[in-house]
Design a protein around this motif. Structure first.
Motif, short mmCIF file in Angstrom:
data_model
loop_
_atom_site.label_atom_id
_atom_site.label_comp_id
_atom_site.label_asym_id
_atom_site.label_seq_id
_atom_site.Cartn_x
_atom_site.Cartn_y
_atom_site.Cartn_z
N TYR A 1 43.48 18.73 4.90
CA TYR A 1 42.83 19.38 3.75
C TYR A 1 42.84 18.45 2.54
O TYR A 1 41.81 18.23 1.89
N PHE B 1 35.94 13.91 -1.13
CA PHE B 1 34.93 14.45 -2.04
C PHE B 1 35.15 13.99 -3.47
O PHE B 1 34.21 13.59 -4.15
N LEU C 1 36.24 15.94 10.73
CA LEU C 1 35.37 16.99 11.30
C LEU C 1 35.92 17.47 12.63
O LEU C 1 35.90 18.65 12.95
N LEU D 1 28.96 19.41 6.43
CA LEU D 1 29.79 20.19 7.34
C LEU D 1 31.26 20.13 6.96
O LEU D 1 31.99 21.12 7.10
N LEU D 2 31.70 18.97 6.45
CA LEU D 2 33.09 18.86 5.98
C LEU D 2 33.33 19.79 4.80
O LEU D 2 34.37 20.43 4.68
N ARG D 3 32.32 19.85 3.90
CA ARG D 3 32.44 20.72 2.74
C ARG D 3 32.61 22.17 3.20
O ARG D 3 33.45 22.90 2.68
N SER E 1 33.88 23.15 5.94
CA SER E 1 35.16 23.34 6.62
C SER E 1 36.30 23.56 5.63
O SER E 1 37.37 24.06 6.01
N LEU E 2 36.10 23.18 4.37
CA LEU E 2 37.13 23.41 3.35
C LEU E 2 37.25 24.88 2.99
O LEU E 2 38.25 25.32 2.43
N ASN F 1 37.86 27.45 4.51
CA ASN F 1 38.88 28.27 5.17
C ASN F 1 38.27 29.49 5.88
O ASN F 1 38.95 30.48 6.13
N ASP G 1 35.83 31.01 9.16
CA ASP G 1 35.52 30.70 10.55
C ASP G 1 34.17 29.96 10.59
O ASP G 1 33.15 30.52 10.17
N LEU G 2 34.19 28.70 11.07
CA LEU G 2 32.96 27.89 11.04
C LEU G 2 31.85 28.48 11.90
O LEU G 2 30.67 28.23 11.66
#
Lengths: 159, 159
Positions: free
Chosen positions: A44, A51, A77, B76-78, B80-81, B83, B85-86
């Motif tokens: 995290y 970023f 990822l 996609l990383l953004r 994933s931050l 928290n 469920d993707l």
């Protein structure tokens, strides 16, 4: 005989002249500032740092500032697919680790680094300096830097 | 007078000759195959597709196959931050959307696309073809392709 167009015939072919230019394009002139994180950071934390610093590759150093790992967006990822809390994942378990990290030196040629980036399928690598303790990270060389080098070479602006 | 070294004086300077080479380097010769996903896919699906297809940029198309969005690893990383469920996040809420997508055509010059990639700070863009319904995606042009173009230009292999 001296040509009338304001330049001299040097006895070199077009491709030799191009090669001469390419041989003056070193990592030092195109590298970016490296962004490092400590081994104790979480996935995290690492994503947040990416970023905040607007980079796609982080380097992991130990307490002596010596390179021990590298983290790409791809590594992070992959971790995010795990459906775990990212702040509970230490980067030490997802990073690439020395000696499996491709690196370069500031005096290396951009062309050689560009070939390595393609061959190893990576987006960037640390620029390092050898010290008594290990490798110290002094820069970052990515496909963005190579893209800039391409534009300069193609436009002939860098002489 | 004809030089004795096996080539002719063309009246062009070194940089003109280089420019001629660069003007023959088009997107068509360097582009990769595009990977597309449907708008209904989840962020989780998109990340899986990126790993399966080994790409860093996905294009989002509607049922007519028309370009409506683009997704980068960064997008996609953004996500994933968050928290969350993707698999519950639809890509339609995190993708870049037309008309805010930078694209190019297969006849464009690599040098122009390289400048756009730097200027817009993106890793890649779709190569498109105009149709009655909108833009059809025919390719993908990334910093990796530009890096290959640099190596070819620098080594003079592409003639």
């Amino acid at each position: 005989a001296r040509p009338r167009v304001g330049y001299f015939y040097t006895g070199k072919t077009q491709s030799q002249l191009l090669t001469d230019k390419v041989k003056r394009m070193t990592v030092k002139s195109y590298q970016s500032i490296p962004v490092v994180v400590e081994e104790s950071a979480s996935a995290y934390d690492a994503i947040c740092t990416m970023f905040l610093e607007d980079v796609g590759t982080l380097f992991v150093v130990n307490k002596d500032g010596v390179l021990i790992g590298a983290l790409s967006r791809k590594d992070l990822l992959r971790a995010s697919l795990g459906n775990q809390d990212l702040s509970a994942i230490p980067i030490s378990v997802i990073m690439s680790r020395m000696p499996n990290i491709t690196f370069c030196h500031s005096h290396d040629l951009i062309i050689d680094v560009a070939k390595l980036l393609i061959e190893r399928q990576i987006d960037g690598m640390p620029v390092v300096k050898e010290t008594d303790k290990g490798l110290e990270v002094t820069g970052r060389l990515t496909k963005t830097n190579v893209t800039r080098a391409f534009v300069e070479l193609a436009e002939g602006q860098f002489d």
